[in-house]
Structures are given as C-alpha cells and as structure tokens.
Design an enzyme around this catalytic site. Sequence first.
Site, PDB file in Angstrom:
ATOM      1  N   GLY A  15       1.007  -1.494   0.329  1.00 57.31           N
ATOM      2  CA  GLY A  15       0.610  -0.052   0.288  1.00 57.31           C
ATOM      3  C   GLY A  15       0.790   1.579  -0.631  1.00 57.31           C
ATOM      4  O   GLY A  15       0.217   2.291   0.284  1.00 57.31           O
ATOM      5  N   SER A  16       1.880   1.679  -0.467  1.00 55.46           N
ATOM      6  CA  SER A  16       2.845   2.494  -0.417  1.00 55.46           C
ATOM      7  C   SER A  16       2.328   3.583  -1.287  1.00 55.46           C
ATOM      8  O   SER A  16       2.495   4.646  -1.290  1.00 55.46           O
ATOM      9  CB  SER A  16       4.626   1.988  -0.387  1.00 55.46           C
ATOM     10  OG  SER A  16       4.424   1.637  -1.468  1.00 55.46           O
ATOM     11  N   ASN A  17       1.975   2.941  -2.895  1.00 56.54           N
ATOM     12  CA  ASN A  17       1.240   3.599  -3.378  1.00 56.54           C
ATOM     13  C   ASN A  17      -0.150   4.315  -3.035  1.00 56.54           C
ATOM     14  O   ASN A  17      -0.152   5.824  -3.831  1.00 56.54           O
ATOM     15  CB  ASN A  17       1.142   3.053  -5.004  1.00 56.54           C
ATOM     16  CG  ASN A  17       2.447   2.913  -5.779  1.00 56.54           C
ATOM     17  OD1 ASN A  17       2.671   4.461  -6.108  1.00 56.54           O
ATOM     18  ND2 ASN A  17       2.933   2.074  -5.650  1.00 56.54           N
ATOM     19  N   MET A  92      -3.330  -6.651  -8.582  1.00 54.41           N
ATOM     20  CA  MET A  92      -2.689  -7.594  -9.004  1.00 54.41           C
ATOM     21  C   MET A  92      -3.289  -8.957  -9.108  1.00 54.41           C
ATOM     22  O   MET A  92      -3.374 -10.217  -9.585  1.00 54.41           O
ATOM     23  CB  MET A  92      -1.881  -8.460  -7.657  1.00 54.41           C
ATOM     24  CG  MET A  92      -0.725  -8.127  -7.115  1.00 54.41           C
ATOM     25  SD  MET A  92       0.607  -7.039  -8.619  1.00 54.41           S
ATOM     26  CE  MET A  92       1.789  -6.362  -7.821  1.00 54.41           C
ATOM     27  N   ARG A  93      -4.662  -8.262  -9.626  1.00 56.48           N
ATOM     28  CA  ARG A  93      -5.065  -9.179 -11.049  1.00 56.48           C
ATOM     29  C   ARG A  93      -5.724  -8.025 -12.136  1.00 56.48           C
ATOM     30  O   ARG A  93      -5.448  -7.035 -12.472  1.00 56.48           O
ATOM     31  CB  ARG A  93      -6.487  -8.766  -9.532  1.00 56.48           C
ATOM     32  CG  ARG A  93      -6.977 -10.277  -8.935  1.00 56.48           C
ATOM     33  CD  ARG A  93      -7.728 -10.273  -8.048  1.00 56.48           C
ATOM     34  NE  ARG A  93      -7.322 -11.584  -6.455  1.00 56.48           N
ATOM     35  CZ  ARG A  93      -7.125 -12.261  -6.888  1.00 56.48           C
ATOM     36  NH1 ARG A  93      -7.820 -13.306  -7.506  1.00 56.48           N
ATOM     37  NH2 ARG A  93      -7.155 -13.011  -5.596  1.00 56.48           N
ATOM     38  N   ASN A 109      -3.556   2.621 -13.806  1.00 55.48           N
ATOM     39  CA  ASN A 109      -2.563   1.673 -13.581  1.00 55.48           C
ATOM     40  C   ASN A 109      -1.212   2.086 -13.217  1.00 55.48           C
ATOM     41  O   ASN A 109      -0.531   2.652 -14.357  1.00 55.48           O
ATOM     42  CB  ASN A 109      -2.886   0.586 -14.030  1.00 55.48           C
ATOM     43  CG  ASN A 109      -1.688  -0.611 -13.171  1.00 55.48           C
ATOM     44  OD1 ASN A 109      -1.651  -1.051 -11.892  1.00 55.48           O
ATOM     45  ND2 ASN A 109      -0.958  -1.992 -13.850  1.00 55.48           N
ATOM     46  N   HIS A 111       2.738   0.656 -12.994  1.00 48.38           N
ATOM     47  CA  HIS A 111       3.489  -0.671 -13.330  1.00 48.38           C
ATOM     48  C   HIS A 111       4.560  -0.686 -12.672  1.00 48.38           C
ATOM     49  O   HIS A 111       5.386   0.342 -13.722  1.00 48.38           O
ATOM     50  CB  HIS A 111       3.089  -1.515 -14.371  1.00 48.38           C
ATOM     51  CG  HIS A 111       3.698  -2.734 -14.802  1.00 48.38           C
ATOM     52  ND1 HIS A 111       3.254  -3.968 -13.968  1.00 48.38           N
ATOM     53  CD2 HIS A 111       5.210  -2.629 -15.414  1.00 48.38           C
ATOM     54  CE1 HIS A 111       3.984  -4.894 -14.940  1.00 48.38           C
ATOM     55  NE2 HIS A 111       5.104  -4.070 -15.141  1.00 48.38           N
TER      56      HIS A 111
HETATM   57  C1  GAR Z   1       4.232  -1.662  -6.486  1.00 43.85           C
HETATM   58  O1  GAR Z   1       6.074  -1.556  -7.205  1.00 43.85           O
HETATM   59  C2  GAR Z   1       3.499  -1.712  -8.585  1.00 43.85           C
HETATM   60  O2  GAR Z   1       4.317  -1.350  -9.363  1.00 43.85           O
HETATM   61  C3  GAR Z   1       3.353  -3.071  -7.902  1.00 43.85           C
HETATM   62  O3  GAR Z   1       3.338  -3.572  -6.987  1.00 43.85           O
HETATM   63  C4  GAR Z   1       4.478  -2.937  -6.187  1.00 43.85           C
HETATM   64  C5  GAR Z   1       2.606  -2.161  -4.996  1.00 43.85           C
HETATM   65  O4  GAR Z   1       3.317  -1.743  -4.031  1.00 43.85           O
HETATM   66  N1  GAR Z   1       2.539  -3.034  -9.357  1.00 43.85           N
HETATM   67  C6  GAR Z   1       2.235  -4.390 -10.430  1.00 43.85           C
HETATM   68  O5  GAR Z   1       3.320  -5.628 -10.300  1.00 43.85           O
HETATM   69  C7  GAR Z   1       1.041  -4.290 -11.064  1.00 43.85           C
HETATM   70  N2  GAR Z   1       1.712  -5.411 -12.166  1.00 43.85           N
HETATM   71  P1  GAR Z   1       2.476  -1.052  -2.962  1.00 43.85           P
HETATM   72  O6  GAR Z   1       1.407  -2.600  -2.410  1.00 43.85           O
HETATM   73  O7  GAR Z   1       3.980  -0.204  -2.257  1.00 43.85           O
HETATM   74  O8  GAR Z   1       2.273   0.245  -3.679  1.00 43.85           O
END
Ligand code: GAR
Length: 208
Positions: A15-17, A92-93, A109, A111
């Site tokens: 959940g950092s984003n 992730m879905r 999104n 990525h």
């Molecule tokens: C992030 O690096 C995001 O870009 C990636 O998961 C991580 C989530 O981090 N997303 C994917 O790989 C989607 N295909 P977060 O939970 O700390 O935001």
Amino acid sequence: MNSAGRIAVLASGRGSNFEALCTSDLGGASVVLLASDNPSSGAMLKARRLGVESIPFDPGPGRSRVSPEAEKSLADLLVSKSVDLVCLAGFMRVLGGALLESFAGRILNIHPSLLPAFPGLHAQAQAVAHGVKVSGCTVHYVDSGTDTGPIVLQAAVPVLGSDTADSLAERILQEEHRILPEAVRLHLGCRIRIDGRIVKSRIPDGPA
Ligand code: GAR
C-alpha cells in the site's frame, strides 16, 4: 489547476502507492475509498490509519482475475460512491468486464517497468534477469490486456550491476510515488487527450 475529484484505489499488498496518493497534492481531488482483494493487506491497515473508507472484497476463485460477479459488485459500489477515477496501485489482478465498462478511460494503473517491456508479475526481477541498463515505471490507462493500455507517464532509473530485484524495486518505487499522483492531477485537471493509444498531456515543455 484545481479540480474536485473522488478517487477509489484498488490495492492488494503493502500500500505504499495508496499512501502516496492519500498524502500527495492531487489538485483538490481526494482518495475516498480503498478496495482490496486482500483483507489483511498493508494497504487496508494504512487506510484505517489514514481514515479512508476501506472495503475488502472477495475476487472469486481465479488466481489472477476478478470474477465477473465480483467485478460487477465492485463497479456498482464505486458508481454508488460517485467515484470519478479508479487507481490500481499494486492491484495484482486483471480486470475484464464491468469495471472497464463503467469506468472506461477512467482507470489508471502503476506498473514497475518501462512498458511495453516486462509486463505482468515480477517486473523488476524480469528487468534484472534480462540485463537491461535502464528500467523504471509507467502509469497507463487500463484496458482488457495485461499492462497494455495507453501510456500517460513514465520515469526511468538506472539498473546497477549490483542490483537485485529488491534493490531495483526500491529505486523504482520512489519514482512511482511521484508519477502516480502526477498522472492523477493531469487526468482530473482535464489536461489529457487520448488519440488512439497516444496520450497527449498539455504540460508546457512536458512529455509528448
Ligand atoms: C508497486 O511496485 C507496483 O508498481 C506494483 O506492485 C507494487 C505495489 O507496491 N504493481 C504491479 O506489479 C502491478 N502489475 P505498494 O503496495 O507498496 O504500492
């Protein structure tokens, strides 16, 4: 440019984003809801700490998709909450139905690669294994493919000889936290025009 806007975030993990969106200047918009397919995710904990409404949902039996029924319920919920923009932040879905219909052109999104390189899972590990010298992150609109939609913003970082997937992921993450809120500001400030798969943003001297 100021713009009101109600943002829903979908997240599966840390959940950092999500937190970056909640704590960034979004030009007058705000995150009103977190929905997660993982009730014990870090994102859910962060939402409670930040006072953002958090809703767990059952994605159905598939491992990589959301079932059509679950996606319809989620779409109905977000419509009922008058959501303007949906952000997938570590979700992730793959989406395929009702959400894409209800929020066409309104789902972003983030990525962790410079798409179209390394779509799908473990993008940072793919980059290290491939031996690329530059990687980064991409914010794109979501379509029914896996990380295939029109690209809004990208940021590049160097890949060092000493990098592991984890050290590269950490460097990329700093840029994710910067460009995801920036893309939200562009979208909600109506400073984006989509022409086919080309996204044009109206920033003086900005990217094409
Ligand atoms: C992030 O690096 C995001 O870009 C990636 O998961 C991580 C989530 O981090 N997303 C994917 O790989 C989607 N295909 P977060 O939970 O700390 O935001």
